[in-house]
Write an enzyme that holds these catalytic residues in place. Structure first.
Site, PDB file in Angstrom:
ATOM      1  N   ASP A 161       1.462   8.671  -5.688  1.00 53.67           N
ATOM      2  CA  ASP A 161       0.506   9.393  -4.883  1.00 53.67           C
ATOM      3  C   ASP A 161      -0.250   7.989  -4.766  1.00 53.67           C
ATOM      4  O   ASP A 161      -0.410   7.149  -5.160  1.00 53.67           O
ATOM      5  CB  ASP A 161      -0.253  10.540  -4.647  1.00 53.67           C
ATOM      6  CG  ASP A 161      -1.108  10.498  -3.988  1.00 53.67           C
ATOM      7  OD1 ASP A 161      -0.723  11.033  -2.736  1.00 53.67           O
ATOM      8  OD2 ASP A 161      -2.037  10.370  -3.593  1.00 53.67           O
ATOM      9  N   ASN A 165      -5.877   4.378   6.141  1.00 49.59           N
ATOM     10  CA  ASN A 165      -6.107   4.904   7.782  1.00 49.59           C
ATOM     11  C   ASN A 165      -7.367   5.059   8.120  1.00 49.59           C
ATOM     12  O   ASN A 165      -7.138   4.945   9.013  1.00 49.59           O
ATOM     13  CB  ASN A 165      -5.148   6.047   7.272  1.00 49.59           C
ATOM     14  CG  ASN A 165      -4.442   6.061   7.422  1.00 49.59           C
ATOM     15  OD1 ASN A 165      -3.180   4.801   7.582  1.00 49.59           O
ATOM     16  ND2 ASN A 165      -3.155   7.731   6.895  1.00 49.59           N
ATOM     17  N   GLU A 185       0.556  10.634   1.449  1.00 49.55           N
ATOM     18  CA  GLU A 185       1.533   9.112   1.032  1.00 49.55           C
ATOM     19  C   GLU A 185       2.150   9.765  -0.529  1.00 49.55           C
ATOM     20  O   GLU A 185       2.101   9.077  -1.024  1.00 49.55           O
ATOM     21  CB  GLU A 185       0.168   8.128   1.063  1.00 49.55           C
ATOM     22  CG  GLU A 185      -0.873   9.313  -0.172  1.00 49.55           C
ATOM     23  CD  GLU A 185      -2.064  10.443   1.000  1.00 49.55           C
ATOM     24  OE1 GLU A 185      -3.070  10.612   0.407  1.00 49.55           O
ATOM     25  OE2 GLU A 185      -1.516  10.490   2.449  1.00 49.55           O
ATOM     26  N   ARG A 208       6.928   0.238 -13.949  1.00 55.76           N
ATOM     27  CA  ARG A 208       7.367  -0.796 -13.280  1.00 55.76           C
ATOM     28  C   ARG A 208       6.831  -1.003 -11.981  1.00 55.76           C
ATOM     29  O   ARG A 208       6.452  -1.438 -10.787  1.00 55.76           O
ATOM     30  CB  ARG A 208       9.041  -1.361 -13.511  1.00 55.76           C
ATOM     31  CG  ARG A 208       9.653  -2.244 -12.424  1.00 55.76           C
ATOM     32  CD  ARG A 208      11.428  -2.495 -13.184  1.00 55.76           C
ATOM     33  NE  ARG A 208      11.490  -0.957 -12.972  1.00 55.76           N
ATOM     34  CZ  ARG A 208      12.998  -0.927 -13.902  1.00 55.76           C
ATOM     35  NH1 ARG A 208      12.901  -1.150 -14.857  1.00 55.76           N
ATOM     36  NH2 ARG A 208      13.349  -0.203 -13.470  1.00 55.76           N
TER      37      ARG A 208
END
Length: 197
Positions: free
Chosen positions: A53, A61, A96, A116
């Site tokens: 997330d 936004n 998200e 990663r």
């Protein structure tokens, strides 16, 4: 000829139905369809789940608009896709939040993949207009063969919540899943080899 073209149309419609229009990764429906098939194959074991997330995305936004936020989401999805193999699944579950299913990946390999991705997003995405980096919190859990896949996703989601509570921009692994400190297991080594090969 007509049957072949009808088949192509049906495959295109199914592909559109199962993919997120914005990012191109699977949507929730597509994820469950493909994940159920993949996890029913014992040969895909071990399987791990990663739930990710974006941190403070509502602020992105609110301050710079939804078009800017959409571009961030597309970039994040691209980093995720580049960090996994063709046998793995990447999905946007909404807003998200993203979910990954990693086949042939034990918990150690999954933790490395999650790290990663976390580092890749922080380092490869341009800074936000206020100079802050885009960061991601991730939770990781194993999927034991024959168990409830949705429970494994919820377990990874609980680890995501722990990552948020601990300060964000980090990976948290389920305490039920042992992560070896010293060396990776053979499955972890296989995953790394497949990514580099």
């Amino acid at each position: 000829m007509l049957i072949a073209s009808m088949r192509e149309v049906m495959e295109t419609l199914r592909d559109e139905r199962n993919h997120d229009m914005l990012t191109g990764v699977l949507n929730r429906r597509g994820f469950w369809e493909e994940a159920e098939m993949l996890t029913s194959d014992r040969k895909a074991q071990p399987v791990s789940i990663v739930v990710a997330d974006l941190d403070h995305f509502k602020r992105v936004n609110d301050e710079w608009g939804h078009e800017y936020g959409d571009n961030v989401l597309k970039s994040v999805a691209a980093v995720m896709q580049a960090s996994i193999r063709g046998t793995d699944l990447a999905a946007r579950f909404g807003g998200e939040e993203f979910v990954l299913l990693l086949a042939y990946a034990d918990i150690e390999a999954a933790q490395r993949v999650a790290q990663r991705i976390r580092v890749g997003i922080s380092e490869s995405l341009p800074p936000l207009p206020d100079g802050r980096r885009v960061t991601l919190s991730l939770g990781v859990a194993a999927y034991p063969f024959g168990s409830d896949l949705r429970e494994s996703v919820m377990q990874a989601d609980r680890q995501l919540f722990r990552a948020k509570e601990a300060g964000r921009d980090q990976v948290v692994v389920s305490p039920h899943d042992h992560v070896a400190e010293a060396s990776a297991s053979s499955a972890g080594k296989v995953y790394s080899k497949q990514m580099s090969g």
